[in-house]
Write a protein that holds these residues in place. Structure first.
Motif, PDB file in Angstrom:
ATOM      1  N   ILE A   1       0.822  -1.211   0.000  1.00  0.00           N
ATOM      2  CA  ILE A   1       0.000   0.000   0.000  1.00  0.00           C
ATOM      3  C   ILE A   1       0.856   1.259   0.000  1.00  0.00           C
ATOM      4  O   ILE A   1       0.620   2.179  -0.777  1.00  0.00           O
ATOM      5  N   ASP A   2       1.832   1.309   0.894  1.00  0.00           N
ATOM      6  CA  ASP A   2       2.667   2.503   1.066  1.00  0.00           C
ATOM      7  C   ASP A   2       4.034   2.265   0.433  1.00  0.00           C
ATOM      8  O   ASP A   2       4.946   1.753   1.069  1.00  0.00           O
ATOM      9  N   ARG A   3       4.172   2.657  -0.804  1.00  0.00           N
ATOM     10  CA  ARG A   3       5.427   2.444  -1.542  1.00  0.00           C
ATOM     11  C   ARG A   3       6.507   3.467  -1.184  1.00  0.00           C
ATOM     12  O   ARG A   3       7.655   3.316  -1.593  1.00  0.00           O
ATOM     13  N   THR A   4       6.156   4.494  -0.410  1.00  0.00           N
ATOM     14  CA  THR A   4       7.138   5.525  -0.080  1.00  0.00           C
ATOM     15  C   THR A   4       8.091   5.083   1.030  1.00  0.00           C
ATOM     16  O   THR A   4       9.175   5.635   1.159  1.00  0.00           O
ATOM     17  N   ARG A   5       7.688   4.114   1.829  1.00  0.00           N
ATOM     18  CA  ARG A   5       8.532   3.648   2.929  1.00  0.00           C
ATOM     19  C   ARG A   5       9.111   2.283   2.601  1.00  0.00           C
ATOM     20  O   ARG A   5       8.538   1.512   1.843  1.00  0.00           O
ATOM     21  N   ASN A   6      10.220   1.999   3.226  1.00  0.00           N
ATOM     22  CA  ASN A   6      10.885   0.716   3.017  1.00  0.00           C
ATOM     23  C   ASN A   6      10.591  -0.203   4.203  1.00  0.00           C
ATOM     24  O   ASN A   6      11.057   0.044   5.306  1.00  0.00           O
ATOM     25  N   TYR A   7       9.841  -1.250   3.964  1.00  0.00           N
ATOM     26  CA  TYR A   7       9.455  -2.196   5.013  1.00  0.00           C
ATOM     27  C   TYR A   7      10.262  -3.481   4.965  1.00  0.00           C
ATOM     28  O   TYR A   7       9.965  -4.424   5.702  1.00  0.00           O
TER      29      TYR A   7
END
Length: 93
Positions: A62-68
């Motif tokens: 969902i959130d491609r801006t953060r690196n998980y």
């Protein structure tokens, strides 16, 4: 329990007659939906780390801006360790 009629049987248990490391996952999820959180943990000790693992994977999509990726790898290792330790405990007792 009526929900057990719809659960997928463990192929490992059917073929070899022994539980696999993931046995109890479906029942633990059913217990969580019924609000029986302690019983879910007793059924499958890695249930909460598994749920957290899939939540973080979902956040990664969902959130491609953060690196998980570090969180995913860490949770995978922790989850695998809990599964192996609880499986060894289950088959030796």
């Amino acid at each position: 329990m009526a929900m057990e009629e719809y659960m997928i049987p463990c192929l490992n248990k059917k073929i070899f007659g022994i539980d696999c490391p993931g046995c109890g996952t479906q029942r633990a999820i059913a217990l969580i939906f019924r609000g029986e959180f302690v019983d879910a943990f007793h059924m499958f000790p890695a249930i909460y780390t598994t749920i957290l693992f899939f939540i973080v994977i979902g956040l990664n999509f969902i959130d491609r801006t953060r690196n998980y990726h570090k969180a995913i790898i860490s949770l995978a290792i922790i989850n695998a360790m809990i599964m192996v330790i609880s499986y060894i405990y289950k088959i030796t007792n």
